[in-house]
Design a protein around this motif. Sequence first.
Motif, PDB file in Angstrom:
ATOM      1  N   PRO E  25      -4.942  81.459  34.975  1.00  0.00           N
ATOM      2  CA  PRO E  25      -4.518  80.545  33.909  1.00  0.00           C
ATOM      3  C   PRO E  25      -3.012  80.309  33.935  1.00  0.00           C
ATOM      4  O   PRO E  25      -2.268  81.016  34.610  1.00  0.00           O
ATOM      5  CB  PRO E  25      -4.904  81.256  32.633  1.00  0.00           C
ATOM      6  CG  PRO E  25      -4.900  82.687  32.989  1.00  0.00           C
ATOM      7  CD  PRO E  25      -5.112  82.806  34.490  1.00  0.00           C
ATOM      8  N   ASP E  26      -2.578  79.334  33.155  1.00  0.00           N
ATOM      9  CA  ASP E  26      -1.219  78.828  33.220  1.00  0.00           C
ATOM     10  C   ASP E  26      -0.376  79.202  32.027  1.00  0.00           C
ATOM     11  O   ASP E  26      -0.871  79.335  30.915  1.00  0.00           O
ATOM     12  CB  ASP E  26      -1.257  77.297  33.176  1.00  0.00           C
ATOM     13  CG  ASP E  26      -1.380  76.732  34.544  1.00  0.00           C
ATOM     14  OD1 ASP E  26      -1.257  77.491  35.500  1.00  0.00           O
ATOM     15  OD2 ASP E  26      -1.603  75.525  34.642  1.00  0.00           O
ATOM     16  N   PRO E  27       0.955  79.261  32.272  1.00  0.00           N
ATOM     17  CA  PRO E  27       1.888  79.179  31.167  1.00  0.00           C
ATOM     18  C   PRO E  27       1.880  77.738  30.633  1.00  0.00           C
ATOM     19  O   PRO E  27       1.362  76.840  31.289  1.00  0.00           O
ATOM     20  CB  PRO E  27       3.231  79.503  31.811  1.00  0.00           C
ATOM     21  CG  PRO E  27       3.060  79.245  33.259  1.00  0.00           C
ATOM     22  CD  PRO E  27       1.606  79.429  33.558  1.00  0.00           C
ATOM     23  N   LEU E  85       9.907  87.901  33.041  1.00  0.00           N
ATOM     24  CA  LEU E  85       8.497  87.817  33.441  1.00  0.00           C
ATOM     25  C   LEU E  85       7.625  87.198  32.354  1.00  0.00           C
ATOM     26  O   LEU E  85       6.467  86.825  32.613  1.00  0.00           O
ATOM     27  CB  LEU E  85       7.953  89.211  33.770  1.00  0.00           C
ATOM     28  CG  LEU E  85       8.604  89.936  34.938  1.00  0.00           C
ATOM     29  CD1 LEU E  85       8.052  91.355  35.061  1.00  0.00           C
ATOM     30  CD2 LEU E  85       8.359  89.159  36.241  1.00  0.00           C
ATOM     31  N   ASN E  86       8.160  87.075  31.150  1.00  0.00           N
ATOM     32  CA  ASN E  86       7.352  86.627  30.013  1.00  0.00           C
ATOM     33  C   ASN E  86       6.615  85.312  30.298  1.00  0.00           C
ATOM     34  O   ASN E  86       7.238  84.338  30.726  1.00  0.00           O
ATOM     35  CB  ASN E  86       8.250  86.447  28.784  1.00  0.00           C
ATOM     36  CG  ASN E  86       7.450  86.414  27.507  1.00  0.00           C
ATOM     37  OD1 ASN E  86       6.339  86.943  27.456  1.00  0.00           O
ATOM     38  ND2 ASN E  86       7.988  85.781  26.488  1.00  0.00           N
ATOM     39  N   THR E  87       5.339  85.290  30.062  1.00  0.00           N
ATOM     40  CA  THR E  87       4.419  84.153  30.236  1.00  0.00           C
ATOM     41  C   THR E  87       4.101  83.836  31.694  1.00  0.00           C
ATOM     42  O   THR E  87       3.321  82.908  31.955  1.00  0.00           O
ATOM     43  CB  THR E  87       4.928  82.825  29.589  1.00  0.00           C
ATOM     44  OG1 THR E  87       5.945  82.258  30.402  1.00  0.00           O
ATOM     45  CG2 THR E  87       5.428  83.037  28.181  1.00  0.00           C
ATOM     46  N   LEU E  88       4.665  84.574  32.644  1.00  0.00           N
ATOM     47  CA  LEU E  88       4.476  84.213  34.047  1.00  0.00           C
ATOM     48  C   LEU E  88       3.341  84.975  34.721  1.00  0.00           C
ATOM     49  O   LEU E  88       3.017  84.729  35.883  1.00  0.00           O
ATOM     50  CB  LEU E  88       5.788  84.358  34.816  1.00  0.00           C
ATOM     51  CG  LEU E  88       6.886  83.421  34.291  1.00  0.00           C
ATOM     52  CD1 LEU E  88       8.164  83.575  35.102  1.00  0.00           C
ATOM     53  CD2 LEU E  88       6.426  81.971  34.328  1.00  0.00           C
ATOM     54  N   GLY E  89       2.752  85.938  34.016  1.00  0.00           N
ATOM     55  CA  GLY E  89       1.525  86.545  34.530  1.00  0.00           C
ATOM     56  C   GLY E  89       1.714  87.502  35.688  1.00  0.00           C
ATOM     57  O   GLY E  89       0.766  87.726  36.446  1.00  0.00           O
ATOM     58  N   MET E  90       2.918  88.073  35.853  1.00  0.00           N
ATOM     59  CA  MET E  90       3.125  89.043  36.924  1.00  0.00           C
ATOM     60  C   MET E  90       4.087  90.142  36.484  1.00  0.00           C
ATOM     61  O   MET E  90       4.921  89.949  35.601  1.00  0.00           O
ATOM     62  CB  MET E  90       3.698  88.366  38.176  1.00  0.00           C
ATOM     63  CG  MET E  90       2.764  87.344  38.779  1.00  0.00           C
ATOM     64  SD  MET E  90       3.206  86.957  40.516  1.00  0.00           S
ATOM     65  CE  MET E  90       2.622  88.431  41.367  1.00  0.00           C
ATOM     66  N   PHE E 168       1.443  93.386  40.148  1.00  0.00           N
ATOM     67  CA  PHE E 168       0.323  93.230  39.219  1.00  0.00           C
ATOM     68  C   PHE E 168       0.188  91.783  38.772  1.00  0.00           C
ATOM     69  O   PHE E 168       1.202  91.099  38.617  1.00  0.00           O
ATOM     70  CB  PHE E 168       0.558  94.079  37.968  1.00  0.00           C
ATOM     71  CG  PHE E 168       0.770  95.530  38.227  1.00  0.00           C
ATOM     72  CD1 PHE E 168      -0.305  96.368  38.430  1.00  0.00           C
ATOM     73  CD2 PHE E 168       2.054  96.062  38.291  1.00  0.00           C
ATOM     74  CE1 PHE E 168      -0.116  97.724  38.685  1.00  0.00           C
ATOM     75  CE2 PHE E 168       2.259  97.408  38.530  1.00  0.00           C
ATOM     76  CZ  PHE E 168       1.176  98.242  38.735  1.00  0.00           C
ATOM     77  N   ASN E 169      -1.028  91.339  38.517  1.00  0.00           N
ATOM     78  CA  ASN E 169      -1.217  89.986  37.983  1.00  0.00           C
ATOM     79  C   ASN E 169      -1.322  89.971  36.457  1.00  0.00           C
ATOM     80  O   ASN E 169      -2.191  89.316  35.879  1.00  0.00           O
ATOM     81  CB  ASN E 169      -2.400  89.274  38.652  1.00  0.00           C
ATOM     82  CG  ASN E 169      -3.709  89.961  38.403  1.00  0.00           C
ATOM     83  OD1 ASN E 169      -3.735  91.091  37.937  1.00  0.00           O
ATOM     84  ND2 ASN E 169      -4.796  89.286  38.719  1.00  0.00           N
ATOM     85  N   SER E 170      -0.424  90.672  35.809  1.00  0.00           N
ATOM     86  CA  SER E 170      -0.256  90.624  34.355  1.00  0.00           C
ATOM     87  C   SER E 170       1.196  90.948  34.065  1.00  0.00           C
ATOM     88  O   SER E 170       1.800  91.764  34.760  1.00  0.00           O
ATOM     89  CB  SER E 170      -1.153  91.639  33.654  1.00  0.00           C
ATOM     90  OG  SER E 170      -0.757  91.781  32.300  1.00  0.00           O
ATOM     91  N   GLN E 171       1.753  90.334  33.027  1.00  0.00           N
ATOM     92  CA  GLN E 171       3.132  90.648  32.674  1.00  0.00           C
ATOM     93  C   GLN E 171       3.236  92.017  32.033  1.00  0.00           C
ATOM     94  O   GLN E 171       4.325  92.547  31.867  1.00  0.00           O
ATOM     95  CB  GLN E 171       3.692  89.584  31.730  1.00  0.00           C
ATOM     96  CG  GLN E 171       3.040  89.579  30.352  1.00  0.00           C
ATOM     97  CD  GLN E 171       3.656  88.561  29.425  1.00  0.00           C
ATOM     98  OE1 GLN E 171       3.828  87.404  29.802  1.00  0.00           O
ATOM     99  NE2 GLN E 171       4.008  88.959  28.224  1.00  0.00           N
ATOM    100  N   ASN E 172       2.103  92.603  31.683  1.00  0.00           N
ATOM    101  CA  ASN E 172       2.081  93.901  31.014  1.00  0.00           C
ATOM    102  C   ASN E 172       0.749  94.568  31.301  1.00  0.00           C
ATOM    103  O   ASN E 172      -0.136  94.587  30.457  1.00  0.00           O
ATOM    104  CB  ASN E 172       2.288  93.699  29.505  1.00  0.00           C
ATOM    105  CG  ASN E 172       2.471  95.009  28.771  1.00  0.00           C
ATOM    106  OD1 ASN E 172       2.741  96.036  29.382  1.00  0.00           O
ATOM    107  ND2 ASN E 172       2.309  94.981  27.459  1.00  0.00           N
TER     108      ASN E 172
END
Lengths: 216, 216, 216, 216, 216, 216
Positions: E25-27, E85-90, E168-172
């Motif tokens: 999914p996208d920002p 990294l916020n909203t960027l998914g990594m 990782f494919n999550s910002q957190n």
Amino acid sequence: MSFKSAVLLVIFLQSFAIMTLASDPDPVRDFCIAGAASAINSLQCKNSSTVTVEDFVFSGIKLPGNFSETGLSSKPVNVNVFPGLNTLGMSFVRADFEIGGVNAPHFHPRATEVAFVLEGKIYSGFVDTDNKIFAKVLEKGEVMVFPRGLVHFQMNVGDTTATILGSFNSQNPGLQRIPNAVFGSGIKEELLEKAFGLSSNEIAKLRWKFSPHELS
Amino acid sequence: MSFKSAVLLVIFLQSFAIMTLASDPDPVRDFCIAGAASAINSLQCKNSSTVTVEDFVFSGIKLPGNFSETGLSSKPVNVNVFPGLNTLGMSFVRADFEIGGVNAPHFHPRATEVAFVLEGKIYSGFVDTDNKIFAKVLEKGEVMVFPRGLVHFQMNVGDTTATILGSFNSQNPGLQRIPNAVFGSGIKEELLEKAFGLSSNEIAKLRWKFSPHELS
Amino acid sequence: MSFKSAVLLVIFLQSFAIMTLASDPDPVRDFCIAGAASAINSLQCKNSSTVTVEDFVFSGIKLPGNFSETGLSSKPVNVNVFPGLNTLGMSFVRADFEIGGVNAPHFHPRATEVAFVLEGKIYSGFVDTDNKIFAKVLEKGEVMVFPRGLVHFQMNVGDTTATILGSFNSQNPGLQRIPNAVFGSGIKEELLEKAFGLSSNEIAKLRWKFSPHELS
Amino acid sequence: MSFKSAVLLVIFLQSFAIMTLASDPDPVRDFCIAGAASAINSLQCKNSSTVTVEDFVFSGIKLPGNFSETGLSSKPVNVNVFPGLNTLGMSFVRADFEIGGVNAPHFHPRATEVAFVLEGKIYSGFVDTDNKIFAKVLEKGEVMVFPRGLVHFQMNVGDTTATILGSFNSQNPGLQRIPNAVFGSGIKEELLEKAFGLSSNEIAKLRWKFSPHELS
Amino acid sequence: MSFKSAVLLVIFLQSFAIMTLASDPDPVRDFCIAGAASAINSLQCKNSSTVTVEDFVFSGIKLPGNFSETGLSSKPVNVNVFPGLNTLGMSFVRADFEIGGVNAPHFHPRATEVAFVLEGKIYSGFVDTDNKIFAKVLEKGEVMVFPRGLVHFQMNVGDTTATILGSFNSQNPGLQRIPNAVFGSGIKEELLEKAFGLSSNEIAKLRWKFSPHELS
Amino acid sequence: MSFKSAVLLVIFLQSFAIMTLASDPDPVRDFCIAGAASAINSLQCKNSSTVTVEDFVFSGIKLPGNFSETGLSSKPVNVNVFPGLNTLGMSFVRADFEIGGVNAPHFHPRATEVAFVLEGKIYSGFVDTDNKIFAKVLEKGEVMVFPRGLVHFQMNVGDTTATILGSFNSQNPGLQRIPNAVFGSGIKEELLEKAFGLSSNEIAKLRWKFSPHELS
């Protein structure tokens, strides 16, 4: 700052509910043309070496189709009709209205709709989950958005035919017309009587009207 | 069935690559009107008791805007311009073309586009990640889809002005015009020379042309 | 608190635009090893009883590959090359740079990239949708993030070879190199002339340089 | 393998349409307890140091609520009622039915529902977008799934009260009851007459019945 | 084709289970730099006019940190540490291992991990939901993927220190170390005794070892 | 308002961390019944003309199953068992507990769980990624939510058998029981010794206890 000021401030800030959101997910390829319509499962991709520009172009809504009993001609163009939309998360529709023509209350289970008025004057609106209505007459060149899954409707209130172009953020938004889904699908009669507070006779009339045999 | 038959069959089936997909995610409310544009953060919701039908209707694309040097007038309508789109995962654009007018190669980082030809004849196309081009001349009433994030472009090749209505499956698709992003943003000169195989002079000319000072 | 104070406060709070977000969606299985690369459609899963640890390990980027004309060796490792990535939402790339080597302006239509500098000094940056550039020289051990879909670029500005390890949040991020996509794909000459403000000769030179025949 | 065999095979394979899918996206934190219900915007997180186990436990559906005119007591538990659900993508409902009680045709714009029969015998079903009905009488301990956004309904056909526990894959699935949304929201009378094929009198009766004033 | 052939074919085809998938999914913006770490809520965006290239560069993992009792130094870099990294998914992590050093069994609730071996020899593996283990010794330059949410672990089995770079494919992505989460969080003793089949004494020893007081 | 007031206010507001979120993505069809369980790949859809209401109803959890050594009977109902859940993003489980019965610490890699207590008194809880525990005794009719991917556990602390109904927001949430995944999967002995600070003997005992041979 006093406690009272803080409270006032919080109330002031509350007038802006912090957003929720619609993220927009991705395909995992450039494209994936769905296999030949009815014969082959439309969820498989065409061999990419045989893909041409024609796979991404749709020419079938230059003209309206036939009009229904309520004065509506609707040509939905989803992935089943236009295989090039596959995996791309969008589809569209052309709707034409005779004078006084009506698009009965309906909703799309899987998409938001953006509707552009190409010609005419259209009374157009939707109902939110608090049963609040948002409706007005749109002029040529105006655009209205119907949030995902909410009941909406349209009526040509001008003195010429009218045309709308709708877009959806799903390759297959789905459509449930309320009269048909509720009265034309065979839901148990007693349930409908109680739900609508109508007599057995009244429900029978509605069921007869919207049942598929009507079409023959 | 012989081994050879099985192999043939697999080859036959391979002509249909199994789909990937575009799922369509949801808002978590009926709607969330973004707060008043520039003054207030557009990502907060307006108090729902003050929301009216006007929040869901946009009237600003009845007419084209001013034309650019390349003969294009583009009016993008995203959540920053039309707060009612907030969380609904859609936006749109009106593009008008003078005769010979050009929409330079560009892409939208966060959306697929569906483009309807309202008037005129438009040479229209996109390039996939194998550098294969898909382009043709579209007539009035035809529709073309540009897959998410791929470079695309348009040119009015008819002898009247032309108009396109585009829809996006993101409330804020973003836009990068190639000439401006590459030559007008200040990327190091040596890098551009090597990347494009152009002389220092040629790059300087392009950078001058697309730099913001150009606008003054 | 006075009205003026409230206004000041709102202005103060506005310096923090409330976030949008990237949600991270799920696979619906532990894993799904894509079927044998080219022969079989890579979007089918291997029978899980035949899956071994080797399906989750990739050994092909221990060394750089061949260098291009611009001094770049790039080894992208997506689901087509490493079937174990299928459904897991990630992929990666090894990029090596000769002294002065350049990674031309490009973008990935379907992913954010996180780039780690393993060796050397790299001028590295991206351009946002307002054409604002964010670029600097990175040292060994530094990390830069390129937001999804935005044009970015790199150049080895040190006096040794340099190496970068990039990661993507898509199993197949896609890649469009600007010079090749724009000048090497066959977009109509007049369109490019008008879009870039270049002469017919200049465009012809660029098209010749980046067209596929160049490779032979 | 002959051509005929290939055709037969394809037909055979077609009996299994390749799946589409429901990916399940993620929160970006362990949890985010929504701020105190009505007073404070429910989309902000509570300070994590003050979060306790009580924030994750809901005790308000041990008993049914009051019954409506159709013999239904429904207690929906979404993020507005149970702030601990915030960002976790789930919510639930307890529905109790008097003998003969009816849950009128309705749908949830943003969720699939899984319904467990805790007590009694419930005629339960849904209608798909082809107007095909899927309905039957469920016994205690049986479970039925209603796909996202489709019209569904229930009626207690046993001789005791009945209870259902429903779960949703959204923190705020939304609810539109057809009779209320269509006849109780103020949609233009002529539109409804034409859409349902009813007389002005009949529509007026339905509108009066489902309008909010009815509640006073 | 005979029935037997059809059966064989189906078995043959079954060796490739049709894929599920990971959509990405996208920002909804180019970027959104999280507000200043601890002082201000990290989920608000920094005013974009004050964003610089430094917001997208992280320099804090050039060197390892301190080593734990098990010989591990782990520097996770998520959105709390690197607001860009916020909203960027990594996000990413640097992990260094002493000779014989161990990264205890753990998992990330919200991400897949791709791990690159920068130096050394690492025994590395994960366990799937059928309790099947996938483990081997990785050499420098090799890459392993750990599917989302599954228990994994590493041990330096070489005779030098070793280093891994994980993405990782999550910002957190989150992290739960099994020994600490199970024995160090205060789960009721009788429950742990029964779950692990250990004596009251044995559980008490483990709880003492992994409880926070251990750290003082 | 003084600077001090502004600071106080910001601190006050910080007690509400702005939300992250759980968007809820969509199927792209009304439904897609998975093909016949084990024989055929469950990710293909059944021909829609053969779909009946039975495809959407599950009758297999009217009664508990057999109890394990820890006094637990667990009947997970995911898409592999109930093909009608395919693409709908939900599944569920019935868990019964003997007196003193334990559901060992475990987690679901791909889902949040909502657990309803149907009968009995259940000590129930989870651990977050800061190793903070959230646990309490639930009574009949109470509901607890376990955030996605976090370790959780249950124990019947009443004096009757107890029953829980759990729902998940994934068609296939997955399950890793800590004792089995860590000690029963074959992770290298030295790694476990170091990770848990246990002797070779103690680890051997645990490995023997949870290894599959145990089952024979």
